[in-house]
Design a protein around this motif. Structure first.
Motif, mmCIF file in Angstrom:
data_model
loop_
_atom_site.group_PDB
_atom_site.id
_atom_site.type_symbol
_atom_site.label_atom_id
_atom_site.label_comp_id
_atom_site.label_asym_id
_atom_site.label_seq_id
_atom_site.Cartn_x
_atom_site.Cartn_y
_atom_site.Cartn_z
ATOM 1 N N LEU A 99 86.046 54.349 67.212
ATOM 2 C CA LEU A 99 84.747 54.193 66.767
ATOM 3 C C LEU A 99 85.036 52.965 65.616
ATOM 4 O O LEU A 99 84.185 52.074 65.363
ATOM 5 C CB LEU A 99 84.283 55.434 65.846
ATOM 6 C CG LEU A 99 83.090 56.218 66.860
ATOM 7 C CD1 LEU A 99 83.860 56.603 68.069
ATOM 8 C CD2 LEU A 99 82.597 57.285 66.276
ATOM 9 N N GLU A 100 85.982 53.289 64.869
ATOM 10 C CA GLU A 100 86.519 52.362 63.638
ATOM 11 C C GLU A 100 86.631 51.002 64.322
ATOM 12 O O GLU A 100 86.237 50.074 63.850
ATOM 13 C CB GLU A 100 87.761 52.727 62.984
ATOM 14 C CG GLU A 100 87.611 54.113 61.967
ATOM 15 C CD GLU A 100 87.666 55.459 62.966
ATOM 16 O OE1 GLU A 100 87.489 55.358 64.072
ATOM 17 O OE2 GLU A 100 87.496 56.386 62.219
ATOM 18 N N GLY A 135 79.789 51.919 67.447
ATOM 19 C CA GLY A 135 80.562 51.989 66.212
ATOM 20 C C GLY A 135 80.322 53.285 65.540
ATOM 21 O O GLY A 135 80.739 53.978 64.840
ATOM 22 N N GLU A 136 79.269 54.267 65.996
ATOM 23 C CA GLU A 136 78.967 55.416 65.789
ATOM 24 C C GLU A 136 79.116 56.299 66.982
ATOM 25 O O GLU A 136 79.039 55.891 68.068
ATOM 26 C CB GLU A 136 77.908 55.364 65.119
ATOM 27 C CG GLU A 136 77.283 54.930 63.919
ATOM 28 C CD GLU A 136 78.083 55.280 62.698
ATOM 29 O OE1 GLU A 136 78.189 56.790 62.685
ATOM 30 O OE2 GLU A 136 78.147 54.748 61.574
ATOM 31 N N TRP A 137 79.311 57.752 66.777
ATOM 32 C CA TRP A 137 79.220 58.542 67.940
ATOM 33 C C TRP A 137 78.053 58.256 68.905
ATOM 34 O O TRP A 137 78.157 58.170 69.902
ATOM 35 C CB TRP A 137 79.416 60.125 67.622
ATOM 36 C CG TRP A 137 80.746 60.423 67.192
ATOM 37 C CD1 TRP A 137 81.197 60.787 65.920
ATOM 38 C CD2 TRP A 137 82.082 60.517 68.057
ATOM 39 N NE1 TRP A 137 82.596 60.922 65.824
ATOM 40 C CE2 TRP A 137 82.802 60.784 67.043
ATOM 41 C CE3 TRP A 137 82.059 60.432 69.346
ATOM 42 C CZ2 TRP A 137 84.083 61.184 67.853
ATOM 43 C CZ3 TRP A 137 83.589 60.565 69.741
ATOM 44 C CH2 TRP A 137 84.472 60.982 69.017
ATOM 45 N N PHE A 138 76.761 58.341 68.113
ATOM 46 C CA PHE A 138 75.542 58.010 68.722
ATOM 47 C C PHE A 138 74.770 56.879 67.937
ATOM 48 O O PHE A 138 74.860 56.728 66.664
ATOM 49 C CB PHE A 138 74.669 59.423 68.678
ATOM 50 C CG PHE A 138 75.213 60.537 69.765
ATOM 51 C CD1 PHE A 138 75.088 60.211 71.056
ATOM 52 C CD2 PHE A 138 75.968 61.435 69.318
ATOM 53 C CE1 PHE A 138 75.752 61.136 72.061
ATOM 54 C CE2 PHE A 138 76.640 62.350 70.125
ATOM 55 C CZ PHE A 138 76.441 62.148 71.472
ATOM 56 N N LEU A 172 86.234 49.546 73.488
ATOM 57 C CA LEU A 172 86.227 49.665 72.467
ATOM 58 C C LEU A 172 87.894 49.662 72.023
ATOM 59 O O LEU A 172 88.044 49.454 70.705
ATOM 60 C CB LEU A 172 85.784 51.009 71.871
ATOM 61 C CG LEU A 172 84.465 51.462 72.424
ATOM 62 C CD1 LEU A 172 83.888 52.660 71.924
ATOM 63 C CD2 LEU A 172 83.307 50.158 72.052
ATOM 64 N N THR A 173 88.518 49.377 72.886
ATOM 65 C CA THR A 173 90.049 49.257 72.545
ATOM 66 C C THR A 173 90.714 47.694 72.317
ATOM 67 O O THR A 173 91.771 47.569 71.838
ATOM 68 C CB THR A 173 90.791 49.784 73.660
ATOM 69 O OG1 THR A 173 90.505 49.294 75.069
ATOM 70 C CG2 THR A 173 90.712 51.041 73.859
ATOM 71 N N MET A 229 85.693 45.314 65.206
ATOM 72 C CA MET A 229 85.833 44.245 66.076
ATOM 73 C C MET A 229 84.071 43.570 66.400
ATOM 74 O O MET A 229 84.172 42.641 66.452
ATOM 75 C CB MET A 229 86.286 44.637 67.728
ATOM 76 C CG MET A 229 87.855 45.025 67.596
ATOM 77 S SD MET A 229 88.583 43.518 66.903
ATOM 78 C CE MET A 229 89.550 44.312 65.600
ATOM 79 N N GLY A 230 83.333 44.666 66.074
ATOM 80 C CA GLY A 230 82.043 44.220 66.108
ATOM 81 C C GLY A 230 81.565 43.322 65.045
ATOM 82 O O GLY A 230 80.812 42.489 65.395
#
Ligand code: PLP
Length: 446
Positions: free
Chosen positions: A334-335, A259-262, A420-421, A340-341
């Protein structure tokens, strides 16, 4: 249909005759023949559709068949398919800039590699050159790649073919709270214990000899182990105290997966080096790299960087990375991973309540694992460590797959990490399959 079936059979026959397959005895393999992939799905030669619930090897974050990335690679192939690493060119400069822009603020420059193992190989060398020290710490429950140095970083059994190991590689235990030997009252207390153990080990190994501590920010293939509160900060402080490089392996955890870039962003940590691969291009073409801090980058202004690869900064990889990063931004992945997470987390908690075979569930973003046990009280894993003589996990994966849910396992842990889609409907549909299969597993252990 007959012709397609024969086509599939021929591919399988040739694959078994001519391909060496990873991590397996070659006899008795029955690889599925895959003919098509689109979005969160792929199809076998019989036309059967699968939810790609592991995003292949947790790398296909943007989903299969993304047109923007495909077009960028096509265009670059026609313009300039290759140029050597000694030259500057547009896509190599731009890819590095875009990566530094989404990385933690202290990061300065990128050294490109072909994939994850090579990223770690080069991070080992860079940490040694920068500190002038040689010992390298890493953890037991870890996978850092299969080349010699990366395999020596790796703590699990896939390191064994590379042993006897490289002198100076030291392993320490990870904060795996579900199976911790001590019943900690909370995460902070666990952190205090693990950091004090690590500190003692550093003192006994000699801080003046230790170049780096490698860790997966969130442990991936070894079971989605999320660091307890304060742990990464504790490691950061030890590294500061003893001038040790903190190297976060974000090959799997990076690029929106959590959920974050890193993943380090969750804990506000600035490592000295970050290794990445997988999600930077999602495998449309291979690319990996090492991000180094501004301090390290500056050091190499006057010192030779003894690193090099024919394909460091390959134009196709760089073009793919630029397009992939744009896709993460434009499609707000990321959002979506975060959103979804949260839903996935609720589903997993429900599965844990409902199924006695589920000992633990761990999740962050769309990065999750289901730990299967024979008994919830004793926590006895459904298969012993490193060994599955009755092929129980294979049977469970087979059931999932026959219902159209594709993923893989590590020992007694099932990985759930879709692209992530994925939409809420798709996630619920796929996890209904998991629910059904866990019913079978409940029966299996009773
Ligand atoms: N590091 C981590 C955390 C990984 O999960 C992997 C691969 O799964 C690697 C490194 C190795 O990457 P590659 O297979 O691209 O060499």
């Amino acid at each position: 249909t007959q012709a397609i079936m024969n086509y599939g059979e021929k591919i399988k026959k040739d694959s078994l005759a001519y391909n060496l397959h990873s991590w397996s005895p070659q006899g008795g393999l029955a690889p599925k023949v895959i003919t098509k992939a689109e979005g969160i799905y792929f199809w076998d030669a019989d036309g059967k559709r699968y939810f790609d619930m592991s995003s292949q090897l947790v790398n296909m974050n943007i989903g299969h068949g993304n047109k923007k990335v495909v077009e960028a690679i096509k265009e670059q192939t026609e313009k300039m398919a290759f140029m050597g690493p000694g030259y500057a060119f547009d896509v190599k400069s731009e890819a590095a800039r875009k990566i530094v822009e989404v990385a933690p603020d202290n990061m300065g420059k990128v050294f490109f590699t072909n994939a994850g193992a090579e990223a770690n190989e080069n991070a080992i060398k860079i940490a040694r050159m920068y500190t002038g020290k040689y010992k390298i710490f890493s953890r037991y429950r870890s996978y850092h790649g299969a080349t010699y140095g990366a395999a020596n970083l790796t703590g699990e059994k896939r390191r064994f073919p590379s042993e006897p190991g490289i002198p100076g590689f030291v392993k320490f235990f990870d904060p795996y709270l579900y199976r911790a030997p001590i019943a900690f009252s909370d995460e902070k207390e666990a952190t205090k214990y693990y950091i004090s153990q690590l500190r003692e080990q550093i003192l006994f190994e000699g801080p003046d000899k230790i170049a780096a501590i490698f860790l997966e920010t969130v442990t991936g293939s070894n079971g989605i182990i999320i660091p307890p509160e304060g742990y990464l900060k504790g490691v950061r402080e030890l590294c500061n105290e003893f001038n040790i490089m903190m190297v976060c392996d974000e090959v799997m955890a990076g690029w929106g997966r959590t959920g974050e870039w890193f993943a380090v962003n969750h804990w506000d940590i600035e490592p000295d080096l970050i290794t990445f691969a997988k999600g930077v291009t999602c495998g449309y073409v291979p690319l990996g790299g090492v991000l180094v801090s501004k301090d390290i980058a500056k050091f190499f202004d006057d010192n030779t960087l003894w690193c090099g690869l024919t394909y460091s900064g390959h134009p196709l990889g760089c073009a793919a990375a630029i397009a992939t990063i744009d896709v993460y931004k434009e499609e707000k992945l990321l959002e979506n991973s975060k959103r979804m997470g949260i839903i996935l987390g609720e589903i997993l908690e429900n599965l844990k309540t409902k199924h006695k075979c589920v000992g633990d569930v761990r999740y962050i973003g769309l990065f999750s694992g289901i730990e299967l046990v024979k008994d919830r009280t004793s926590k006895e894993p459904i298969v012993p460590y490193g060994n599955d003589p009755e092929k129980i996990m294979k049977k469970i994966l087979g059931m999932l797959s026959s219902e159209g849910f594709a993923t893989y396992n590590h020992d007694n842990i099932l990985i759930v990490a879709p692209p992530l889609t994925i939409s809420e409907m798709e996630l619920m549909e796929a996890m209904d399959i998991m629910d059904k299969v866990l019913d079978y597993v409940d029966n299996m252990i009773s």
